[in-house]
Design a protein around this motif. Structure first.
Motif, short mmCIF file in Angstrom:
data_model
loop_
_atom_site.label_atom_id
_atom_site.label_comp_id
_atom_site.label_asym_id
_atom_site.label_seq_id
_atom_site.Cartn_x
_atom_site.Cartn_y
_atom_site.Cartn_z
N VAL A 1 -7.90 8.90 -7.59
CA VAL A 1 -7.03 7.86 -8.15
C VAL A 1 -7.88 6.62 -8.47
O VAL A 1 -8.77 6.26 -7.72
CB VAL A 1 -5.93 7.48 -7.11
CG1 VAL A 1 -5.13 6.29 -7.56
CG2 VAL A 1 -5.04 8.69 -6.83
N THR A 2 -7.60 6.00 -9.62
CA THR A 2 -8.22 4.72 -9.93
C THR A 2 -7.35 3.64 -9.28
O THR A 2 -6.20 3.44 -9.69
CB THR A 2 -8.29 4.49 -11.45
OG1 THR A 2 -9.08 5.54 -12.02
CG2 THR A 2 -8.91 3.14 -11.79
N ALA A 3 -7.88 3.00 -8.24
CA ALA A 3 -7.10 2.01 -7.49
C ALA A 3 -7.49 0.61 -7.92
O ALA A 3 -8.67 0.26 -7.93
CB ALA A 3 -7.33 2.19 -6.00
N LEU B 1 -7.97 7.14 -1.49
CA LEU B 1 -7.64 7.05 -2.92
C LEU B 1 -8.80 7.57 -3.77
O LEU B 1 -8.61 8.26 -4.77
CB LEU B 1 -7.30 5.61 -3.29
CG LEU B 1 -5.94 5.12 -2.74
CD1 LEU B 1 -5.83 3.60 -2.83
CD2 LEU B 1 -4.79 5.77 -3.51
N THR C 1 -11.48 1.83 -6.64
CA THR C 1 -11.98 3.20 -6.71
C THR C 1 -11.89 3.69 -8.16
O THR C 1 -11.01 3.27 -8.92
CB THR C 1 -11.15 4.18 -5.85
OG1 THR C 1 -9.82 4.26 -6.39
CG2 THR C 1 -11.08 3.73 -4.42
N SER D 1 -6.67 -3.37 -7.07
CA SER D 1 -6.05 -4.16 -6.02
C SER D 1 -5.94 -5.63 -6.44
O SER D 1 -6.95 -6.31 -6.61
CB SER D 1 -6.86 -4.03 -4.73
OG SER D 1 -6.09 -4.46 -3.64
N ALA E 1 -8.84 3.04 0.87
CA ALA E 1 -9.68 3.07 -0.33
C ALA E 1 -10.40 4.42 -0.43
O ALA E 1 -10.46 5.04 -1.50
CB ALA E 1 -10.69 1.92 -0.29
N LYS F 1 0.83 -1.20 0.00
CA LYS F 1 0.00 0.00 0.00
C LYS F 1 0.87 1.25 0.00
O LYS F 1 1.98 1.23 0.55
CB LYS F 1 -0.85 0.02 1.28
CG LYS F 1 -1.74 -1.18 1.42
CD LYS F 1 -2.69 -0.99 2.57
CE LYS F 1 -2.32 -1.81 3.75
NZ LYS F 1 -3.33 -1.78 4.82
N LEU G 1 -3.34 3.39 -9.81
CA LEU G 1 -2.41 2.76 -8.86
C LEU G 1 -2.76 1.27 -8.79
O LEU G 1 -3.93 0.92 -8.58
CB LEU G 1 -2.58 3.39 -7.47
CG LEU G 1 -1.77 2.73 -6.35
CD1 LEU G 1 -0.28 3.05 -6.49
CD2 LEU G 1 -2.27 3.17 -4.98
N LEU H 1 -3.69 -3.75 -2.11
CA LEU H 1 -4.11 -2.60 -1.29
C LEU H 1 -4.97 -3.00 -0.09
O LEU H 1 -5.33 -2.14 0.72
CB LEU H 1 -4.85 -1.59 -2.17
CG LEU H 1 -4.09 -1.15 -3.44
CD1 LEU H 1 -4.96 -0.28 -4.34
CD2 LEU H 1 -2.81 -0.41 -3.08
#
Ligand code: NAD
Length: 379
Positions: free
Chosen positions: A110-112, A105, A361, A114, A102, A74, A89, A93
């Motif tokens: 940010v588009t996270a 982010l 996200t 995982s 989450a 993370k 990213l 996560l």
């Protein structure tokens, strides 16, 4: 499109998200790759190696400016504030156990993505399955640690000074890590038994050489997606009591039990520990700050009970084999990334089952269904 790798910041973390071998692959797919200087140092991948594979060696802030930032774990708070809206990213996560990250982010736009949320039972997800690749390493290392801590031999040895009987090893939890621990302990010559709350793992445990133990007081507890479900209080107590008898008959216990998003189940209680003979060894792969599979285990520490049982709190094992762990993780994250690229750009089609499983996200919101209850815009 520029993809970058930053140095991991978690204490004790030695892995790196890309290795030179996969940098070439990403470049062939038309991506520019930047690597933060020194990112691979702790896993023995040099800046020169990355540069030879075609990566740019850059500062941390330059790496954090890329279109897609790749990590193993993370981002810490200092990293988080450097990420910008519209960036992608990818890392492990742990959004189920860290919904605050989450939310942060999402708020940052940010588009996270995982990797630990991957729908692992999809056949096309197999090359991306970082949980499995890292669990394999952890299971292997857990068996080696157990053998190193144990004051006797694992194999049957017949010598001029007498015969040593083989160690009796019990593996609790026969997922990916447990199966690798069984296989490794067997290769070292131990006699291995195993138990899991999902009865469908029996044939897999037997195929790598373990005798499977069935408990009479608790039924199957398979959950969704190939995972175990959380036990009820009654089931938990029944399981702990019946397991205690089996635990006392073994020299070495390796515990690997996990339930996604929950505290690891307690399998070895204080009473079970008291019934073990001096010199017994337990390696608790579930050890975590929330508590592990074993009463009194401490992540990252080895403790010896008053009656002489050594408990190794074996957290973070993949990082203790950082070169292999990084190489495998790099292949996993590259497989995911390449599956998302179309005409040199990211194509994040949210209707795709695999993608919907990993995107946490997007567009300023938490979009993962498993986290939808936390999907509140911040005031
Ligand atoms: P995990 O790390 O979530 O858990 C480890 C093991 O602990 C599991 O086998 C689980 O059943 C067991 N466990 C949980 N609670 C327990 C309890 N109270 N008592 C005893 N055992 C308990 O699991 P994992 O290794 O990440 O993967 C779980 C499974 O997912 C795999 O074994 C596999 O069947 C499946 N999987 C499938 C694929 C695929 O289809 N290609 C890929 C990866 C994993």
């Amino acid at each position: 499109m520029k993809v970058s790798v930053v140095k991991e910041t978690a204490p004790g973390e030695r892995r790196v998200a890309l290795v030179p071998e996969v940098v070439s692959k990403l470049r062939t797919a038309g991506l520019d790759v930047d690597v933060e200087a020194g990112a691979g140092d702790r896993s023995w991948f040099t800046d020169d190696g990355y540069a030879e594979a075609g990566a740019g060696i850059v500062s941390r802030s330059e790496a954090l400016a890329a279109d897609v930032v790749l990590m193993v774990g993370k981002p810490d708070a200092a990293t988080l504030v450097q990420l910008r809206s519209g960036q992608v990213l990818i890392g492990m996560l742990s959004p189920l156990t860290d919904p605050d990250l989450a939310q942060a982010l999402a708020t940052a736009g940010v588009t996270a993505i995982s990797l630990d949320m991957l729908p692992r039972t999809l056949p096309r997800a197999q090359p991306m399955d970082a949980l499995s690749s890292q669990a394999n390493i952890a299971g292997y290392k857990a068996a080696l640690i157990a053998a190193a801590e144990y004051g006797r031999f694992f194999p049957l040895l017949i010598t001029a000074a007498g015969t040593a009987r083989p160690a009796r090893v019990l593996v609790l939890g026969t997922g990916v890590a447990g199966l690798q621990a069984i296989g490794t302990a067997r290769r070292l010559g131990a006699v291995v038994s195993a138990y899991d709350v999902r009865p469908e793992t029996r044939s897999e445990a037997e195929s790598v050489g373990a005798t499977f133990i069935e408990l009479s007081t608790i039924g199957p507890a398979s959950g969704d997606g190939g995972y175990a479900r959380e036990l009820t209080e009654d089931e938990r107590l029944a399981q702990q009591q019946e397991l205690a008898g089996h635990i006392a008959r073994h020299d070495v216990v390796i515990t690997t039990a996990q339930v996604p998003g929950r505290r690891p189940p307690l399998l070895v209680t204080e009473d079970a520990l008291k019934a073990m003979p001096a010199g017994s060894v337990i390696v608790d792969m579930g050890a975590s700050p929330l508590g592990g599979n074993v009463a009194g285990s401490e992540p990252g520490q080895t403790v010896v009970t008053d009656n002489g049982v050594t408990i190794v709190g074996a957290a973070g094992l993949p990082s203790t084999m950082p070169t292999a762990a990084s190489a495998m993780y790099a292949r996993n994250i590259t497989a995911l990334l390449l599956s998302l690229i179309s005409d040199g750009a990211l194509a994040l089609d949210g209707d795709d089952e695999l993608l919907a499983g990993v995107i946490v996200t997007r567009d300023g919101a938490i979009v993962h269904p498993a986290l939808s209850h936390t999907n509140q815009p911040e005031a």
